[in-house]
Design a protein around this motif. Structure first.
Motif, mmCIF file in Angstrom:
data_model
loop_
_atom_site.group_PDB
_atom_site.id
_atom_site.type_symbol
_atom_site.label_atom_id
_atom_site.label_comp_id
_atom_site.label_asym_id
_atom_site.label_seq_id
_atom_site.Cartn_x
_atom_site.Cartn_y
_atom_site.Cartn_z
ATOM 1 N N ALA A 108 0.821 -1.216 0.000
ATOM 2 C CA ALA A 108 0.000 0.000 0.000
ATOM 3 C C ALA A 108 0.853 1.264 0.000
ATOM 4 O O ALA A 108 0.413 2.326 -0.437
ATOM 5 N N GLY A 109 2.118 1.128 0.445
ATOM 6 C CA GLY A 109 2.981 2.303 0.499
ATOM 7 C C GLY A 109 3.820 2.517 -0.753
ATOM 8 O O GLY A 109 4.727 3.351 -0.774
ATOM 9 N N PHE A 110 3.531 1.761 -1.807
ATOM 10 C CA PHE A 110 4.304 1.896 -3.050
ATOM 11 C C PHE A 110 4.058 3.282 -3.661
ATOM 12 O O PHE A 110 2.930 3.672 -3.916
ATOM 13 N N ARG A 111 5.140 4.032 -3.870
ATOM 14 C CA ARG A 111 4.948 5.418 -4.294
ATOM 15 C C ARG A 111 5.649 5.770 -5.595
ATOM 16 O O ARG A 111 5.314 6.731 -6.268
ATOM 17 N N GLY A 112 6.689 5.044 -5.912
ATOM 18 C CA GLY A 112 7.445 5.432 -7.097
ATOM 19 C C GLY A 112 8.625 4.504 -7.290
ATOM 20 O O GLY A 112 8.645 3.388 -6.762
ATOM 21 N N ALA A 113 9.615 4.965 -8.062
ATOM 22 C CA ALA A 113 10.754 4.111 -8.374
ATOM 23 C C ALA A 113 12.007 4.949 -8.554
ATOM 24 O O ALA A 113 11.930 6.132 -8.905
ATOM 25 N N VAL A 114 13.144 4.296 -8.317
ATOM 26 C CA VAL A 114 14.420 4.941 -8.626
ATOM 27 C C VAL A 114 14.843 4.485 -10.012
ATOM 28 O O VAL A 114 14.868 3.285 -10.286
ATOM 29 N N ASP A 115 15.132 5.439 -10.893
ATOM 30 C CA ASP A 115 15.630 5.117 -12.228
ATOM 31 C C ASP A 115 17.134 4.907 -12.110
ATOM 32 O O ASP A 115 17.887 5.835 -11.793
ATOM 33 N N LEU A 116 17.586 3.680 -12.348
ATOM 34 C CA LEU A 116 18.995 3.356 -12.112
ATOM 35 C C LEU A 116 19.920 3.887 -13.202
ATOM 36 O O LEU A 116 21.134 3.923 -13.014
ATOM 37 N N LEU A 117 19.370 4.290 -14.342
ATOM 38 C CA LEU A 117 20.235 4.893 -15.356
ATOM 39 C C LEU A 117 20.506 6.348 -15.015
ATOM 40 O O LEU A 117 21.643 6.783 -14.958
ATOM 41 N N THR A 118 19.437 7.113 -14.760
ATOM 42 C CA THR A 118 19.622 8.550 -14.501
ATOM 43 C C THR A 118 19.865 8.841 -13.026
ATOM 44 O O THR A 118 20.200 9.964 -12.669
ATOM 45 N N MET A 119 19.690 7.827 -12.169
ATOM 46 C CA MET A 119 19.825 7.975 -10.723
ATOM 47 C C MET A 119 18.950 9.118 -10.197
ATOM 48 O O MET A 119 19.399 10.037 -9.512
ATOM 49 N N GLN A 120 17.665 8.998 -10.545
ATOM 50 C CA GLN A 120 16.668 9.945 -10.068
ATOM 51 C C GLN A 120 15.530 9.155 -9.458
ATOM 52 O O GLN A 120 15.258 8.031 -9.899
ATOM 53 N N ALA A 121 14.845 9.773 -8.495
ATOM 54 C CA ALA A 121 13.623 9.143 -7.986
ATOM 55 C C ALA A 121 12.441 9.712 -8.755
ATOM 56 O O ALA A 121 12.463 10.883 -9.151
ATOM 57 N N ILE A 122 11.446 8.856 -9.040
ATOM 58 C CA ILE A 122 10.219 9.322 -9.701
ATOM 59 C C ILE A 122 9.052 8.964 -8.788
ATOM 60 O O ILE A 122 8.923 7.807 -8.376
ATOM 61 N N TYR A 123 8.218 9.959 -8.487
ATOM 62 C CA TYR A 123 7.027 9.710 -7.655
ATOM 63 C C TYR A 123 5.774 10.000 -8.464
ATOM 64 O O TYR A 123 5.736 10.942 -9.254
ATOM 65 N N TRP A 124 4.776 9.160 -8.264
ATOM 66 C CA TRP A 124 3.464 9.430 -8.865
ATOM 67 C C TRP A 124 2.529 9.804 -7.734
ATOM 68 O O TRP A 124 2.195 8.968 -6.886
#
Ligand SMILES: Nc1nc2c(ncn2[C@@H]2O[C@H](COP(=O)(O)OP(=O)(O)OP(=O)(O)O)[C@@H](O)[C@H]2O)c(=O)[nH]1
Length: 690
Positions: free
Chosen positions: A170-186
């Protein structure tokens, strides 16, 4: 007309998944974010765009592969929907044939399921590069890593995790992009505006380590990059993407992403990956075809100016618009109003209205160019698997092979007045679906329909009611048996001679009949040298043989795997006719068949059952009682077991119910046709006595 986009900016893709992994929901989101639908559809409310058929909505199953076009960041993406249910593997096959790449959707709780394995193997066979989407990250028990492990182990694939999830269940919020090393939140409700941010502290170390592993794995596939990597030079994101793209197209790796389509999280990176890693029509080897005049092989380059070569991959009878044929253009172009040549049927056809289908509308177009997918109204003779080309430069693209139907039922209209309507409806449905057949039983006069499983035939009957308003009663499903011979019958000699009033009837044939290879069907060969039978009567002999094989000698089942060679015969100047030769062939065949030690064949299904450990014994017991040949069992993640077996179709009726009760609803199975095998004598006797 110029292209909307250069050819390098086309992607013909399929969303491939086992049932319930979330393919429809993911397709919906793709269409939503690409801006062609105006509200988010929901499978659970029955409002999705691709599931447009009423019973699909009710059953929540996607049956028909519709091709829908969408645009993303200046690219045209044609999404060809593929069904997930095993009864419809023919649909999966025919869509895989025209795809250039696939997005395989997994359920993060279930990981790889039996049907994912089936479709994965088929995608291997058709050479479809893939990216993976681990969906349902919001569910209790979801695991990204375990799913990736199952992709590696059960599918023998090389999955490359491109992200790590942020938050779980239920706490899933986003992902870390391992190529650009950025976090993405929806964060917004519809997930339209992903927010990019720093990687959260608690994930930084893991992200660094996993990026290192990813870079190494990508570099391994590229000679230049591996040197840079070993020398410790920095490799740019663009270089990594380019190398990974090559590896994906060469089937060496499948990048993996995570998300939750239902919660509107994680879909846009998958769309970006479709563009970054899946091939355009120019990245794949050109299609190959056969020149019908001399059987020589021809290449069909992805080029608008080359002679036309297009494959019809789907017929949909739309009650409002009419008969719509979906096709993929490999070479040349399909132009509205022009004549094309169907090289399989040997017929000319005029291209009527040409359409491009979007999620929410149809667009009229004047031409469809090489590498693209379109739909045409008004073709009369063209069916799934047919090639459209130019008459002056005919070519036949490799046809799609479909499995033989394994079960059949008798069907009759509720009122006799509906007979004609029913015949028409069945005829149209069989045009759409090459694994669905209709025939009339000669002895009983009943209409018999055959297909790939009970669900398949249920759906046909359902569609008849809804789309054609025909109510029908169906009998109990029966296995589609076959008949064949086991011994050669050499020099079978039959003379058909009748004297009726003035004109007589005379035809005389001599056959060799030998058992054929399994799966070879019926082969007829003419080996007459000299003029024992004039050439003009040979087609009549062949026709007689074909007719005789439709209803076998033992119990009236179709005959298969037999080779009939016409070696000799004689004719009469005045009394011979096509009719007489056809009759001679029919009688000769029946006689020879009896001499060839005939047997009944039954369809054997490849069955895989998976269940929690504790039910294994019961499941194996149940299978053995159904004449199963158990091939083995294997451990699955989360204390599960999978059993592999070959089971006669005849024993599989009602299996779903039995399995459910033996495993408290926790066992699942898949089955697909494998081969025909002789029915054991004791069983055959019962069938023949019926
Ligand atoms: N919790 C959760 N449920 C999801 C997610 N995606 C899909 N579902 C649910 O899973 C069920 C199956 O989803 P579908 O999109 O119909 O799955 P499918 O693979 O298209 O199934 P078929 O079309 O029948 O082959 C539906 O009840 C969805 O609401 C997700 O990300 N999270």
């Amino acid at each position: 007309m110029a292209r909307n986009f250069p050819l390098e900016r086309y992607r013909n893709i399929g969303i491939i998944a086992h049932i319930d992994a979330g393919k429809t929901t993911t397709t919906e989101r793709i269409l939503f974010y690409t801006g062609k639908t105006y509200r988010i559809g929901s499978v659970d409310d029955g409002t999705t765009v691709t599931d447009w058929m009423a019973q699909e909505r009710e059953r929540g199953i996607t049956i028909v592969s519709a091709a829908v076009s969408a645009e993303w960041k200046g690219y045209q993406i044609n999404v060809i929907d593929t069904p997930g249910h095993i009864d419809f593997t023919a649909e999966v096959q025919r869509s895989l044939r025209v795809l250039d790449g696939g997005v395989v959707v997994f359920d993060a709780v279930q990981g790889v399921e039996p049907q994912s394995e089936t479709v994965w193997r088929q995608a291997d066979r058709y050479g479809v590069p893939r990216i993976c989407f681990v969906n349902k990250m919001d569910r209790v028990g979801a695991s990204y890593d375990r799913t990736i492990e199952s992709i590696r182990h059960r599918l023998g694939a090389n999955p490359l995790p491109m992200q790590i999830p942020i938050g779980s269940e239920a706490g899933f919020r986003g992902a870390v992009d391992l190529l650009t090393m950025q976090a993405i939140y929806w964060e917004d409700e519809q997930g339209r505006e992903p927010r990019f941010a720093e990687i959260p502290d608690e994930l930084r170390e893991e992200a660094e380590t996993r990026r290192g592993e990813l870079v190494e794995k990508i570099a391994e596939n590229d000679d230049d990059l591996i040197v840079k990597y070993l020398e410790g030079e920095t490799i740019t994101v663009d270089e990594l993407k380019a190398a990974l793209r090559k590896a994906v197209i060469a089937y060496k790796a499948s990048p993996v992403f995570c998300g939750s389509s239902l919660r509107n999280k994680g879909v846009q990176p998958v769309l970006d990956a479709v563009i970054d890693y899946l091939p355009s029509p120019v990245d794949i080897p050109p299609a190959r075809g056969i020149r019908p005049s001399d059987d020589s092989e021809v290449e069909c380059p992805t080029d608008d100016d080359a002679p036309l070569a297009a494959l019809v991959f789907k017929i949909v009878t739309d009650p409002y618009v009419g008969r719509l044929a979906y096709f993929r253009v490999y070479s040349g172009k399909v132009v509205q109003g022009e004549m094309v040549y169907n090289s399989v049927k040997g017929r000319r056809e005029r291209i009527g209205r040409l359409l491009r289908m979007y999620a929410d509308r149809r667009e009229d177009v004047t031409e469809v160019l090489a590498g693209d997918i379109g739909a045409v109204l008004g073709l009369k003779e063209s069916f799934t698997g047919d090639t459209l080309c130019l008459e002056k430069s005919p070519v036949v693209l490799e046809n799609i092979t479909f499995p033989e139907p394994v079960i059949s039922v008798a069907i009759e209209p509720k009122t006799t007045a509906d007979q004609e309507k029913m015949d028409e409806a069945l005829h149209r449905l069989s045009e759409e679906d090459p694994t669905f057949r209709v025939r009339t039983d000669e002895t009983t006069g009943q209409t018999i329909i055959s297909g790939m499983g009970e669900l398949h035939l249920d759906i046909i009957v359902d569609r008849m009611l809804r789309e054609f308003r025909v109510q029908a009663n169906i009998g109990r499903p029966r296995v589609s048996y076959r008949e064949t011979i086991t011994r050669p019958a050499i020099k079978v000699n039959y003379k058909y001679a009748k004297q009726t009033g003035g004109h007589g009837q005379y035809g005389h044939v001599v056959f060799d009949m030998v058992p054929g290879e399994p799966g070879s069907g019926v082969i007829f060969e003419n080996k007459i040298v000299g003029g024992a039978i004039p050439r003009e009567y040979i087609p009549a002999v062949e026709k007689g043989v074909k007719e005789a094989t439709e209803t076998g000698v033992l119990a009236g089942y179709p005959v298969t795997d037999i080779k009939v060679t016409l070696t000799d015969g004689s004719y009469h100047e005045v009394d011979s006719s096509e009719m007489a030769f056809k009759m001679a062939a029919i009688f000769a065949f029946k006689e020879g068949f009896q001499k060839g030690a005939p047997v009944l064949l039954e369809p054997i299904m490849k069955v895989e059952v998976s269940m929690p450990n504790e039910y294994l014994g019961d499941v194996l017991g149940q299978l053995s009682a159904r004449r199963a040949l158990i091939e083995g069992t294997e451990m699955r993640p989360a204390n599960a077991q999978a059993a592999h077996a070959q089971v006669p179709m005849a024993e599989m009726f009602g299996y779903a119910t039995d399995l459910r009760s033996a495993t408290q609803g926790r066992g699942v199975f898949t089955m697909e046709f494998d081969h025909y095998a002789p029915v054991p004598a004791s069983v055959a006797e019962k069938i023949l006595n019926r």
